[in-house]
Design a protein around this motif. Structure first.
Motif, short mmCIF file in Angstrom:
data_model
loop_
_atom_site.label_atom_id
_atom_site.label_comp_id
_atom_site.label_asym_id
_atom_site.label_seq_id
_atom_site.Cartn_x
_atom_site.Cartn_y
_atom_site.Cartn_z
N LYS A 265 1.16 -1.46 -0.31
CA LYS A 265 -0.08 0.00 -0.09
C LYS A 265 1.04 1.67 -0.29
CE LYS A 265 -4.79 -0.75 1.96
NZ LYS A 265 -4.99 -1.18 3.28
N ASN B 135 -0.56 6.14 0.68
CA ASN B 135 -1.58 5.13 0.36
C ASN B 135 -1.70 5.78 -1.40
OD1 ASN B 135 -2.77 2.84 -0.37
ND2 ASN B 135 -4.48 3.00 1.42
N ASP C 83 -3.19 4.40 -3.28
CA ASP C 83 -4.74 3.76 -3.37
C ASP C 83 -5.47 5.45 -3.15
OD1 ASP C 83 -4.59 1.06 -4.38
OD2 ASP C 83 -5.22 0.41 -1.99
N ASP C 84 -5.03 6.00 -2.69
CA ASP C 84 -5.66 8.21 -2.47
C ASP C 84 -4.99 8.78 -4.06
OD1 ASP C 84 -6.62 7.18 -0.63
OD2 ASP C 84 -5.36 7.64 0.15
N ASP D 280 -4.75 9.47 -6.85
CA ASP D 280 -5.85 9.28 -8.03
C ASP D 280 -6.46 10.63 -8.55
OD1 ASP D 280 -7.23 10.89 -5.88
OD2 ASP D 280 -9.11 9.12 -5.92
N LYS E 220 -7.17 10.90 -11.94
CA LYS E 220 -8.51 10.39 -12.67
C LYS E 220 -9.81 11.44 -12.60
CE LYS E 220 -9.98 6.32 -10.78
NZ LYS E 220 -10.47 6.16 -9.29
N ASN F 226 -2.11 -4.79 0.25
CA ASN F 226 -3.21 -4.09 0.02
C ASN F 226 -4.42 -5.74 -0.09
OD1 ASN F 226 -2.47 -5.09 -2.45
ND2 ASN F 226 -2.03 -2.39 -3.05
N SER F 227 -5.58 -5.54 -0.92
CA SER F 227 -6.47 -6.57 -1.24
C SER F 227 -5.13 -7.32 -2.30
CB SER F 227 -7.59 -6.51 -1.55
OG SER F 227 -7.51 -5.14 -2.45
N ARG F 228 -4.19 -6.66 -3.44
CA ARG F 228 -3.92 -7.09 -4.71
C ARG F 228 -3.15 -8.38 -4.68
NH1 ARG F 228 -4.74 -2.37 -6.10
NH2 ARG F 228 -2.64 -1.70 -5.68
#
Lengths: 105, 172
Positions: free
Chosen positions: A29, A96, A98-99, A101, A104, B91-93
């Motif tokens: 992450k 992180n 995933d943050d 973006d 996008k 993470n989930s990956r």
């Protein structure tokens, strides 16, 4: 020195190290952890280059020169990567992935 | 006798490299991961010594184990403000990554087992620096200079990126 070892051992070691690095790069992450995993993968490539230089073309030194170039580019990459992570951390207060973006739509 | 010694050294060094690399990927604390990364890089330098590449081993210790790891440690300290205890989560990956990477590793192993190597049989010359320097400064002089420019531009760019941005958008 050398008759006991053959390139397969070193390529096996390098494949294992590359697999560990790639697993980390996909499944982490934290952005800095992904940078670290990419460094592991580049080290695996360096082991391959130097091993093939030793066993196939020992006089030419091409593999060792390419390993030095890979180390140089990796150093530049870590510097820029950390700068980007710090700059994004200033905006988002998060590391992180995933943050991240911003691009996008 | 020589061969068994080299073999023992190879097994010990690859155990060190792979074990510490696994710790780098699996540990929960990011600072501990960075410290184990130094151990991994020193193990890789030992592998280079085993391959008669002493100049590359020295560059590996200086650049990777020294400069890069310290830079990453600084990055971690600048970015992680909360507690370090659980700073390196998965993470989930990882469920996708595990079979993918396992398949990659097994296919590399199969290809490696099928390959017939045409070994040169010659030994690497004793003095690697004297062999490397002429090639680096004649045949590969343009990549050498480009690497210098790349390092300068990358580090200047990094400085510009992390420079504090003022509230009114003025970067001075």
């Amino acid at each position: 020195m050398g008759t006991g070892l053959n390139p397969s051992y070193f390529i096996g070691l390098s494949a294992a190290l590359f697999a560990i690095g790639a697993f980390g790069a996909i499944s982490k992450k934290n952005a800095i952890a992904v940078l670290i995993s990419i460094e592991l993968m580049l080290s695996a490539v360096n082991i391959n280059l130097v091993a093939i230089n030793k066993f196939l073309t020992p006089e030419a030194f091409i593999g060792q020169i390419f390993a030095i170039f890979v180390i140089t580019v990796a150093a530049a990459e870590v510097g820029l990567g950390l700068a980007i992570v710090i700059a994004i951390f200033r905006n988002r207060h998060s590391v992180n992935l995933d943050d991240f973006d911003l691009m996008k739509w | 006798m020589e061969d068994t010694n080299v073999m023992i050294a190879f097994v010990l060094l690859s155990g060190l490299v792979l074990g510490s690399a696994l710790l780098v990927v699996t540990l929960k604390n990011l600072v501990h991961s960075v410290l184990w990364l130094i151990v991994t890089f020193i193990g890789v330098a030992g592998i280079f010594l085993l391959l008669n590449a002493d100049f590359v081993a020295m560059v590996q210790v200086l650049v990777y184990a020294g400069a890069v790891c310290i830079m990453i440690a600084f990055g971690v300290m600048l970015v992680q403000r909360q507690d370090m205890e659980n700073s390196n989560p998965m993470n989930s990956r990882y469920k996708i990554a595990f079979p993918l990477i396992g398949g990659l590793f097994i296919s590399i192993g199969l290809l490696m087992a099928r390959t017939r190597w045409t070994l040169s049989g010659e030994a690497v010359p004793e003095k690697t620096v004297q062999g490397l320097a002429p090639i680096l400064l004649t045949d590969y002089v343009i990549p050498f200079e480009v690497a210098a420019v790349l390092l300068t531009v990358a580090l200047t760019g990094a400085l510009v990126l992390v420079k504090e941005v003022k509230a009114n958008g003025d970067r001075s």
